[in-house]
Write an enzyme that holds these catalytic residues in place. Structure first.
Site, PDB file in Angstrom:
ATOM      1  N   TYR A  67      -0.210 -22.281-136.860  1.00  0.00           N
ATOM      2  CA  TYR A  67      -0.024 -22.869-138.193  1.00  0.00           C
ATOM      3  C   TYR A  67       0.236 -24.371-138.130  1.00  0.00           C
ATOM      4  O   TYR A  67       0.238 -25.050-139.148  1.00  0.00           O
ATOM      5  CB  TYR A  67       1.146 -22.188-138.928  1.00  0.00           C
ATOM      6  CG  TYR A  67       0.893 -20.745-139.305  1.00  0.00           C
ATOM      7  CD1 TYR A  67      -0.394 -20.206-139.298  1.00  0.00           C
ATOM      8  CD2 TYR A  67       1.943 -19.911-139.669  1.00  0.00           C
ATOM      9  CE1 TYR A  67      -0.625 -18.887-139.635  1.00  0.00           C
ATOM     10  CE2 TYR A  67       1.720 -18.583-140.016  1.00  0.00           C
ATOM     11  CZ  TYR A  67       0.434 -18.077-139.987  1.00  0.00           C
ATOM     12  OH  TYR A  67       0.216 -16.768-140.331  1.00  0.00           O
TER      13      TYR A  67
ATOM     14  N   ASP B 158      -1.751  -6.392-130.820  1.00  0.00           N
ATOM     15  CA  ASP B 158      -2.516  -5.406-131.605  1.00  0.00           C
ATOM     16  C   ASP B 158      -1.981  -4.000-131.348  1.00  0.00           C
ATOM     17  O   ASP B 158      -1.824  -3.189-132.272  1.00  0.00           O
ATOM     18  CB  ASP B 158      -4.024  -5.503-131.318  1.00  0.00           C
ATOM     19  CG  ASP B 158      -4.363  -5.508-129.833  1.00  0.00           C
ATOM     20  OD1 ASP B 158      -3.460  -5.782-129.002  1.00  0.00           O
ATOM     21  OD2 ASP B 158      -5.524  -5.242-129.487  1.00  0.00           O
TER      22      ASP B 158
ATOM     23  N   ASP C  86       5.883  -8.445-141.767  1.00  0.00           N
ATOM     24  CA  ASP C  86       5.559  -7.867-143.080  1.00  0.00           C
ATOM     25  C   ASP C  86       5.236  -6.385-142.946  1.00  0.00           C
ATOM     26  O   ASP C  86       5.612  -5.567-143.785  1.00  0.00           O
ATOM     27  CB  ASP C  86       4.361  -8.589-143.709  1.00  0.00           C
ATOM     28  CG  ASP C  86       4.809  -9.791-144.533  1.00  0.00           C
ATOM     29  OD1 ASP C  86       6.010 -10.110-144.518  1.00  0.00           O
ATOM     30  OD2 ASP C  86       3.955 -10.399-145.202  1.00  0.00           O
TER      31      ASP C  86
END
Ligand code: NAD
Length: 367
Positions: free
Chosen positions: A142, A224, A252
């Site tokens: 980011y 993953d 999340d």
């Protein structure tokens, strides 16, 4: 000795409504436990923009830097959607995180038994769940350069760069190991060392740091697979340490295991201050909930549980944090619910203030 200082930034939407209940809890601790804080209040987000034309003034930023802890409600709302990017309410929150250099984001995923039915997973998979995700918050893809949308031949190309220094990986890892030491002493580090060099470095640095924490059992998992394991058998984890991007997604995902947004606290921690505690910002995971603002429907639990995290991580009051969490748990077990915790056919929901009343009553009963 002076009281520890707490800066409250209630913000927008339901922020002030849920924060009013936290203020009552803070008052209870002063009155009943002799635990007093120097509380000051200020504006952030749209509320600060309305008054000062900026979502965070320099004065408020300075107060946040000086405080022992900052507790934030929520920022944003439709009224501010058309503002220039530079003064949007979220910029106030981002400035706090950036200038306080809050590099470790703690997202607990704890399932209160009374709410296990709200999880998207089977009750037995989530009942008693208590995991903590530590997400690196100030670096990674980011923030890495180069970034942007560039012309390449006859088409555009979008570029972001995953970049981590050893120091960035290490400081977050230390925060995660310290947490593991206070919990079940198990840490799972997640990256993609199979396909990313930054993942290889991540694994090496975390392994090196682990030598300073011989009591903590360290494991590594590709992110993953971590996502799969979180929905297959989440209780296998204690603390998870991962990077900014994977942490954004995995936290999340883990949050939804527990049911409602109205129950989720968080903390963002930085480097230790003179008092030995990290710089810290505590806030509920939810936003300003414009759809229910001003209706007395907001669940104050996430904000109250964020204060419990402050008691634990900034004020050395682990037993009092336990007391507050247990009070919230008792209220839920007694079937007292705000509207977000109800399903069709359930009884009448309580208001924000009534939820506060019930938690205060449970605190009284704990004495
Ligand atoms: P939101 O979290 O505000 O709301 C999502 C849904 O959950 C809504 O239906 C809301 O009513 C419900 N909800 C949220 N918190 C609740 C609570 N405590 N009790 C009961 N119900 C609750 O997310 P959104 O609707 O996507 O965003 C609304 C605004 O909040 C936007 O301006 C967004 O940018 C901002 N936002 C701010 C933060 C923050 O301050 N950290 C985080 C997320 C979104």
């Amino acid at each position: 000795m002076s009281n520890p200082s707490l800066l409250i930034l209630a913000g927008d939407g339901i922020g002030p409504e849920v924060m009013a209940q936290v203020q009552r809890i803070i008052g209870w601790y002063g009155e009943k436990r002799g635990l007093n804080f120097d509380v000051s209040e200020d504006l952030v987000g749209g509320a600060a923009y309305d008054k000062h034309g900026t979502p965070l003034t320099d004065e408020t930023m300075a107060k946040a830097q000086a405080a022992d802890a900052v507790l934030l409600g929520a920022v944003g709302g439709p009224k501010y959607d058309d503002l220039d990017f530079s003064v949007k309410p979220e910029r106030g929150l981002l400035r706090l995180r950036k200038e306080m250099d809050l590099f470790a984001n703690l997202r607990p995923a704890q399932c209160f038994d009374a709410l296990a039915e709200f999880s998207s997973l089977k009750t037995e998979l989530v009942s008693g769940l208590d995991i903590m995700i530590v997400r690196e918050l100030t670096s990674g893809v980011y923030f890495g350069e180069p970034r942007g949308i560039f012309e390449e031949g006859n088409q555009r190309v979008g570029i972001n760069t995953q970049r981590y220094t050893e120091a960035e990986i290490e400081r977050g890892a230390r925060a995660a190991f310290e947490l593991a030491m206070k919990r079940d002493k198990r840490l799972c580090s997640m990256e993609k060392a199979n396909v990313m060099e930054s993942g290889i470095l991540w694994r090496e640095v975390v392994t090196e740091v682990s030598k300073d924490y011989p009591e903590v059992a360290l494991s590594h998992m590709y992110a993953d697979n971590g996502a799969m394991q979180l929905v297959r058998a989440p209780k296998q984890f204690d603390v998870i340490y991962t990077d900014n991007l994977f942490g954004d997604i995995l936290s999340d995902c883990a949050a939804m295991l527990t049911g409602s947004l109205g129950m989720l606290p968080s903390a963002s921690l930085g480097a230790p201050m003179e008092n030995g505690h990290p710089k810290a910002l505590y806030e509920p995971v939810h936003g300003s909930a414009p759809d229910i603002t001003g209706q007395g429907k907001a669940n104050p639990s996430a904000c109250i549980l964020s204060f419990a995290m402050a008691l634990r991580y900034s004020f050395d009051q682990g037993a009092e944090a336990d007391r507050l969490e247990a009070a919230v748990e008792k209220v839920l077990a007694d079937g007292i619910r705000t509207a977000d915790l109800m399903q069709a056919g359930d009884g009448k929901p309580v208001s924000t203030t009534e939820m506060g009343d019930a938690i205060l009553a449970a605190l009284d009963a704990s004495l």
